[in-house]
Design a protein around this motif. Sequence first.
Motif, PDB file in Angstrom:
ATOM      1  N   MET A  22      12.033   4.544  29.549  1.00  0.00           N
ATOM      2  CA  MET A  22      10.805   4.347  28.549  1.00  0.00           C
ATOM      3  C   MET A  22       9.432   4.714  29.080  1.00  0.00           C
ATOM      4  SD  MET A  22       9.662   0.863  26.515  1.00  0.00           S
ATOM      5  CE  MET A  22      11.384  -0.113  26.463  1.00  0.00           C
ATOM      6  N   LYS A  23       8.671   5.243  28.631  1.00  0.00           N
ATOM      7  CA  LYS A  23       7.277   5.630  29.175  1.00  0.00           C
ATOM      8  C   LYS A  23       6.512   4.518  29.468  1.00  0.00           C
ATOM      9  CE  LYS A  23       6.862  10.550  27.572  1.00  0.00           C
ATOM     10  NZ  LYS A  23       7.171  10.645  26.398  1.00  0.00           N
ATOM     11  N   TRP A  24       5.477   4.727  30.300  1.00  0.00           N
ATOM     12  CA  TRP A  24       4.748   3.457  30.908  1.00  0.00           C
ATOM     13  C   TRP A  24       3.875   2.988  29.421  1.00  0.00           C
ATOM     14  CZ3 TRP A  24       3.974  -0.665  33.019  1.00  0.00           C
ATOM     15  CH2 TRP A  24       2.540  -1.198  33.357  1.00  0.00           C
ATOM     16  N   GLN A  25       3.089   3.860  28.569  1.00  0.00           N
ATOM     17  CA  GLN A  25       2.247   3.438  27.671  1.00  0.00           C
ATOM     18  C   GLN A  25       3.164   2.735  26.392  1.00  0.00           C
ATOM     19  OE1 GLN A  25      -0.866   3.836  26.848  1.00  0.00           O
ATOM     20  NE2 GLN A  25      -1.425   4.637  28.927  1.00  0.00           N
ATOM     21  N   GLN A  26       4.239   3.282  26.265  1.00  0.00           N
ATOM     22  CA  GLN A  26       5.174   2.744  25.424  1.00  0.00           C
ATOM     23  C   GLN A  26       5.599   1.320  25.840  1.00  0.00           C
ATOM     24  OE1 GLN A  26       8.416   5.632  24.965  1.00  0.00           O
ATOM     25  NE2 GLN A  26       8.617   4.936  22.878  1.00  0.00           N
ATOM     26  N   PHE A  27       5.920   1.227  27.065  1.00  0.00           N
ATOM     27  CA  PHE A  27       6.277  -0.145  27.750  1.00  0.00           C
ATOM     28  C   PHE A  27       4.993  -1.009  27.608  1.00  0.00           C
ATOM     29  CE2 PHE A  27       6.217  -2.961  31.207  1.00  0.00           C
ATOM     30  CZ  PHE A  27       7.436  -3.693  30.986  1.00  0.00           C
ATOM     31  N   LYS A  28       3.891  -0.699  27.967  1.00  0.00           N
ATOM     32  CA  LYS A  28       2.781  -1.446  27.729  1.00  0.00           C
ATOM     33  C   LYS A  28       2.461  -2.030  26.316  1.00  0.00           C
ATOM     34  CE  LYS A  28      -1.978  -0.409  28.806  1.00  0.00           C
ATOM     35  NZ  LYS A  28      -2.946   0.363  29.625  1.00  0.00           N
ATOM     36  N   SER A  29       2.457  -1.013  25.754  1.00  0.00           N
ATOM     37  CA  SER A  29       2.137  -1.384  24.029  1.00  0.00           C
ATOM     38  C   SER A  29       3.090  -2.371  23.654  1.00  0.00           C
ATOM     39  CB  SER A  29       1.843  -0.195  23.159  1.00  0.00           C
ATOM     40  OG  SER A  29       2.914   0.346  22.962  1.00  0.00           O
ATOM     41  N   LYS A  30       4.431  -2.160  23.967  1.00  0.00           N
ATOM     42  CA  LYS A  30       5.496  -3.043  23.534  1.00  0.00           C
ATOM     43  C   LYS A  30       5.110  -4.239  24.019  1.00  0.00           C
ATOM     44  CE  LYS A  30       9.782  -2.011  21.715  1.00  0.00           C
ATOM     45  NZ  LYS A  30      10.808  -0.894  21.522  1.00  0.00           N
ATOM     46  N   ALA A  31       4.964  -4.319  25.330  1.00  0.00           N
ATOM     47  CA  ALA A  31       4.530  -5.521  26.001  1.00  0.00           C
ATOM     48  C   ALA A  31       3.650  -6.654  25.405  1.00  0.00           C
ATOM     49  CB  ALA A  31       4.506  -5.324  27.650  1.00  0.00           C
ATOM     50  N   LEU A  32       2.306  -5.717  25.197  1.00  0.00           N
ATOM     51  CA  LEU A  32       1.461  -6.240  24.426  1.00  0.00           C
ATOM     52  C   LEU A  32       1.844  -6.965  23.207  1.00  0.00           C
ATOM     53  CD1 LEU A  32      -1.706  -3.908  25.338  1.00  0.00           C
ATOM     54  CD2 LEU A  32      -1.398  -6.412  26.029  1.00  0.00           C
ATOM     55  N   ILE A  33       2.597  -6.309  22.578  1.00  0.00           N
ATOM     56  CA  ILE A  33       3.153  -6.812  21.274  1.00  0.00           C
ATOM     57  C   ILE A  33       3.958  -8.093  21.200  1.00  0.00           C
ATOM     58  CG2 ILE A  33       4.378  -6.281  19.129  1.00  0.00           C
ATOM     59  CD1 ILE A  33       3.418  -3.434  19.308  1.00  0.00           C
ATOM     60  N   GLU A  34       4.366  -7.804  22.262  1.00  0.00           N
ATOM     61  CA  GLU A  34       5.432  -9.216  22.574  1.00  0.00           C
ATOM     62  C   GLU A  34       4.540 -10.416  23.006  1.00  0.00           C
ATOM     63  OE1 GLU A  34       8.877  -9.818  21.948  1.00  0.00           O
ATOM     64  OE2 GLU A  34       8.563  -7.861  21.209  1.00  0.00           O
ATOM     65  N   ILE A  35       3.780 -10.183  23.686  1.00  0.00           N
ATOM     66  CA  ILE A  35       2.697 -11.285  24.385  1.00  0.00           C
ATOM     67  C   ILE A  35       1.962 -11.825  23.035  1.00  0.00           C
ATOM     68  CG2 ILE A  35       0.688 -11.509  25.505  1.00  0.00           C
ATOM     69  CD1 ILE A  35       1.660  -9.610  27.777  1.00  0.00           C
ATOM     70  N   HIS A  36       1.437 -10.808  22.231  1.00  0.00           N
ATOM     71  CA  HIS A  36       0.792 -11.173  21.029  1.00  0.00           C
ATOM     72  C   HIS A  36       1.562 -12.410  20.150  1.00  0.00           C
ATOM     73  CE1 HIS A  36      -2.201 -10.895  18.068  1.00  0.00           C
ATOM     74  NE2 HIS A  36      -3.090 -10.494  18.819  1.00  0.00           N
ATOM     75  N   LYS A  37       2.888 -11.824  19.993  1.00  0.00           N
ATOM     76  CA  LYS A  37       3.873 -12.791  19.070  1.00  0.00           C
ATOM     77  C   LYS A  37       4.000 -13.746  19.919  1.00  0.00           C
ATOM     78  CE  LYS A  37       7.011  -9.135  17.588  1.00  0.00           C
ATOM     79  NZ  LYS A  37       8.409  -8.758  17.741  1.00  0.00           N
ATOM     80  N   PHE A  38       4.293 -13.868  21.273  1.00  0.00           N
ATOM     81  CA  PHE A  38       4.346 -15.087  21.910  1.00  0.00           C
ATOM     82  C   PHE A  38       3.381 -16.103  21.846  1.00  0.00           C
ATOM     83  CE2 PHE A  38       4.132 -17.787  25.558  1.00  0.00           C
ATOM     84  CZ  PHE A  38       5.503 -18.365  25.738  1.00  0.00           C
ATOM     85  N   PHE A  39       2.051 -15.712  21.775  1.00  0.00           N
ATOM     86  CA  PHE A  39       0.889 -16.581  21.672  1.00  0.00           C
ATOM     87  C   PHE A  39       0.609 -16.768  20.198  1.00  0.00           C
ATOM     88  CE2 PHE A  39       0.262 -15.429  26.078  1.00  0.00           C
ATOM     89  CZ  PHE A  39      -0.056 -16.830  26.573  1.00  0.00           C
ATOM     90  N   TYR A  40       1.152 -16.170  19.225  1.00  0.00           N
ATOM     91  CA  TYR A  40       0.841 -16.380  17.824  1.00  0.00           C
ATOM     92  C   TYR A  40       0.954 -17.747  17.463  1.00  0.00           C
ATOM     93  CZ  TYR A  40       0.389 -15.769  12.832  1.00  0.00           C
ATOM     94  OH  TYR A  40      -0.119 -16.151  11.736  1.00  0.00           O
ATOM     95  N   GLY A  41       0.208 -18.638  16.602  1.00  0.00           N
ATOM     96  CA  GLY A  41       0.395 -19.711  16.297  1.00  0.00           C
ATOM     97  C   GLY A  41       0.432 -20.900  17.521  1.00  0.00           C
TER      98      GLY A  41
END
Length: 140
Positions: A1-20
């Motif tokens: 996986m490319k770094w950029q892809q990994f980064k945006s996926k990680a950000l989405i996961e973090i966002h999902k985790f903190f949602y609510g």
Amino acid sequence: MKWQQFKSKALIEIHKFFYGRNGVDQLTVFILLVSLIVTLIGGIFRLSWLQLLYFAGVALAVYRTLSRNLVKRRAENQLFLQKTRSITSWFRVRRRIFQERKTHRHFKCPSCKQRLRVPRGKGNIKITCSKCGEQFSRKS
Ligand SMILES: [Zn+2]
């Protein structure tokens, strides 16, 4: 996986985790600051039991950040803000007086203690209180 892809996926996961969840609010920042100060004091005076308070503070901060009980956490934060309002407003006023020290002078109304702001360098002026209408003169 490319770094950029990994980064945006990680950000989405973090966002999902903190949602609510509560996230970091002023009370949590305050708890962390107090915990940090407690650790420093413990370090200076070699009081190792203060470390426990530090961990308790960090645990509480983490708990509040991840909490899903938003109603309760927000009520706690509101209460904290309400209780510390007089202290924070005292600092805010001091900062403003300092920032405006070259352009304005601040006076207190002798009758109602309302804080009044007048431009500097106008000589002796008559000041009318905006709250109670009391008039008094001061050197600006
Ligand atoms: Zn007044």
